[in-house]
Write an enzyme that holds these catalytic residues in place. Structure first.
Site, mmCIF file in Angstrom:
data_model
loop_
_atom_site.group_PDB
_atom_site.id
_atom_site.type_symbol
_atom_site.label_atom_id
_atom_site.label_comp_id
_atom_site.label_asym_id
_atom_site.label_seq_id
_atom_site.Cartn_x
_atom_site.Cartn_y
_atom_site.Cartn_z
ATOM 1 N N GLU A 213 0.822 -1.208 0.000
ATOM 2 C CA GLU A 213 0.000 0.000 0.000
ATOM 3 C C GLU A 213 0.855 1.257 0.000
ATOM 4 O OE1 GLU A 213 -2.972 -1.906 3.354
ATOM 5 O OE2 GLU A 213 -1.598 -0.305 3.899
ATOM 6 N N CYS B 41 2.636 8.229 2.219
ATOM 7 C CA CYS B 41 3.088 7.255 3.208
ATOM 8 C C CYS B 41 3.442 5.990 2.427
ATOM 9 C CB CYS B 41 1.968 7.015 4.218
ATOM 10 S SG CYS B 41 2.374 5.760 5.430
ATOM 11 N N CYS C 15 5.748 -7.864 7.204
ATOM 12 C CA CYS C 15 6.788 -7.420 8.134
ATOM 13 C C CYS C 15 7.160 -8.564 9.059
ATOM 14 C CB CYS C 15 6.280 -6.230 8.958
ATOM 15 S SG CYS C 15 7.536 -5.512 10.029
ATOM 16 N N CYS D 250 4.863 -6.741 15.756
ATOM 17 C CA CYS D 250 4.203 -5.889 16.762
ATOM 18 C C CYS D 250 2.742 -6.345 16.855
ATOM 19 C CB CYS D 250 4.285 -4.421 16.370
ATOM 20 S SG CYS D 250 5.967 -3.871 16.056
ATOM 21 N N CYS E 240 -0.460 -4.554 15.141
ATOM 22 C CA CYS E 240 -0.305 -4.128 13.748
ATOM 23 C C CYS E 240 -0.792 -5.188 12.767
ATOM 24 C CB CYS E 240 1.166 -3.808 13.508
ATOM 25 S SG CYS E 240 1.558 -3.519 11.788
ATOM 26 N N GLY F 67 5.837 -2.562 6.630
ATOM 27 C CA GLY F 67 7.229 -2.980 6.777
ATOM 28 C C GLY F 67 8.036 -2.088 7.688
ATOM 29 N N SER G 100 10.318 6.266 9.613
ATOM 30 C CA SER G 100 9.788 5.806 10.897
ATOM 31 C C SER G 100 10.272 4.385 11.171
ATOM 32 C CB SER G 100 8.259 5.831 10.831
ATOM 33 O OG SER G 100 7.716 5.220 11.973
ATOM 34 N N SER H 214 9.074 4.641 16.808
ATOM 35 C CA SER H 214 7.842 4.105 17.400
ATOM 36 C C SER H 214 8.160 3.650 18.817
ATOM 37 C CB SER H 214 7.337 2.912 16.586
ATOM 38 O OG SER H 214 7.032 3.329 15.285
ATOM 39 N N LEU H 215 7.659 4.383 19.785
ATOM 40 C CA LEU H 215 8.039 4.117 21.181
ATOM 41 C C LEU H 215 6.927 3.340 21.905
ATOM 42 C CD1 LEU H 215 9.962 6.713 23.299
ATOM 43 C CD2 LEU H 215 8.439 5.063 24.352
ATOM 44 N N HIS I 129 -6.452 2.361 15.691
ATOM 45 C CA HIS I 129 -7.562 1.794 14.907
ATOM 46 C C HIS I 129 -7.752 0.365 15.396
ATOM 47 C CE1 HIS I 129 -7.662 4.781 11.495
ATOM 48 N NE2 HIS I 129 -6.475 5.035 11.983
ATOM 49 N N CYS J 279 -2.127 1.206 8.801
ATOM 50 C CA CYS J 279 -1.108 0.378 8.162
ATOM 51 C C CYS J 279 -1.517 -1.079 7.980
ATOM 52 C CB CYS J 279 0.134 0.478 9.052
ATOM 53 S SG CYS J 279 1.408 -0.669 8.700
HETATM 54 FE FE1 SF4 Z 1 6.247 -4.093 11.272
HETATM 55 FE FE2 SF4 Z 1 5.808 -1.515 11.810
HETATM 56 FE FE3 SF4 Z 1 3.821 -3.278 11.949
HETATM 57 FE FE4 SF4 Z 1 5.766 -3.357 13.787
HETATM 58 S S1 SF4 Z 1 4.299 -1.675 13.464
HETATM 59 S S2 SF4 Z 1 4.885 -5.142 12.711
HETATM 60 S S3 SF4 Z 1 7.538 -2.769 12.537
HETATM 61 S S4 SF4 Z 1 4.933 -2.698 10.110
#
Ligand code: SF4
Length: 346
Positions: free
Chosen positions: A98, A111, A118, A122, A125, A163, A195, A217-218, A293, A336
């Site tokens: 995307e 973006c 990925c 996480c 995600c 990713g 990022s 990304s914290l 989301h 994402c």
């Molecule tokens: Fe991958 Fe980013 Fe999703 Fe984490 S937040 S799984 S690094 S795409």
């Protein structure tokens, strides 16, 4: 499959020209056609001889391809889908990645994705849930810039799509070089933000080799809690990431920001705000609070507006610039990985 020319430097394009029996100066012409005139076919390259164009087309691809889908949001956000050579395991065919175009006043921010799926896992995600299907080539990354309808109007870019960009550093770095080189797109690095969740060795290379902005990304200041959401914390603890970031100058042209997705009851109280303030002490930075989301089979909802406001006030009262990021494109699943996830399932 033929290799793509997009992503190559003028020096590399010179070698391509010579390998096709053409004069070395054709390499410079190729760079101009690809990056300045944004040619979509060899036929367009009218100052290269017909025989030369045929020789190039016999062995090489330009690397541009049209999107295979597009969804428009009522707020003007547009999400594009592109086919990628990396197969989606659950679709048994071509995978999809995307790119999201976000309009804001005069700005048109793209973006972009750097990988199909990925590896980082996480838990919050959708891209992470799809697993890893392959790295995008520099050509596939640049094609996102060249093939969205708003290509000529793009003002900014964020490597914040599918990713982890630093897990595909060579190709991402190559794409950034083309974007920022005078012989390439000629963008100022200030127009680009990368990022990352903090892949330390590649982060160091990125900070040494490019002048773009950085977003980390914290999401949680406490190591154990962060680890429960983000496996990367085990390999590259956020404290070590910050130690590295502190070695670079972010007081001038280049900026660092921290992404903090707000989960109700997980990371949105006073204790977390205070720990975040301590963690970032002395760093010239900004914190972006992000509404979550909701995704299926995940225990947390997004924080309430009141909790986000209170969190922001606490940070700002302690000298940290903090913004609550507006949600964009919710009606087209712009978070994402959500649209490509749907696409793959089909
Ligand atoms: Fe991958 Fe980013 Fe999703 Fe984490 S937040 S799984 S690094 S795409």
């Amino acid at each position: 499959m033929k290799e793509a020319l997009l992503g190559k430097t003028p020096e590399e394009l010179k070698a391509v020209a010579v390998s096709c029996g053409l004069k070395p100066f054709v390499g410079k012409q190729l760079a101009e056609w690809l990056y300045v005139h944004r040619a979509r076919s060899f036929e367009d390259m009218t100052n290269i001889s017909k025989a030369g164009r045929e020789a190039l087309a016999a062995s090489w691809d330009i690397g541009v391809s049209e999107p295979v889908g597009c969804a428009s949001s009522s707020d003007g956000t547009r999400k594009y889908l592109f086919a990628t050579a990396a197969p989606a395991q659950d679709a048994g065919g071509l995978g999809a990645i995307e790119a999201v175009m976000i309009p804001e006043g005069e700005r048109r921010t793209l973006c972009v994705s750097s990988q199909a799926g990925c590896k980082m896992g996480c838990r919050f995600c959708m891209t992470g849930r799809q697993g890893f299907h392959g790295n995008l080539s520099a050509a596939e990354i640049l094609n996102q810039f060249l093939s969205v309808e708003e290509s000529a109007e793009l003002s900014n870019a964020v490597f914040m799509g599918m990713g982890e960009p630093l897990d595909n550093y060579e190709e991402v770095s190559r794409a950034i070089t083309v974007l920022t080189a005078p012989w390439g797109f000629g963008w100022s690095p200030k127009r680009i933000t990368l990022s990352t969740i903090g892949v330390i060795p590649k982060l160091k290379r990125f900070l040494d080799e490019h002048r773009c902005h950085l977003a980390v990304s914290l999401h949680n200041p406490f190591p154990e809690e962060r680890l429960s959401m983000m496996p990367v914390q085990g390999a590259f603890p956020i404290g070590d990431v910050l130690d590295l970031v502190r070695r670079y100058d972010f007081s001038g042209q280049r900026r660092v920001s921290f992404e903090y997705t707000m989960f109700a009851g997980f990371n949105d109280d006073k204790r977390h705000a205070d720990a975040l303030i301590r963690l970032l002490r002395g760093l010239e930075c900004r914190v972006n609070l992000i509404r979550f989301h909701k995704i299926p089979d995940f225990e947390y909802d997004t924080s309430s507006d009141a909790a986000m406001e209170a969190f922001r006030s606490r940070l700002e009262n302690n000298g940290i610039i903090c913004t609550i990021r507006a949600s964009r494109g919710e009606d087209i699943l712009a978070a994402c990985g959500m649209l490509a996830g749907r696409h793959s399932q089909r």
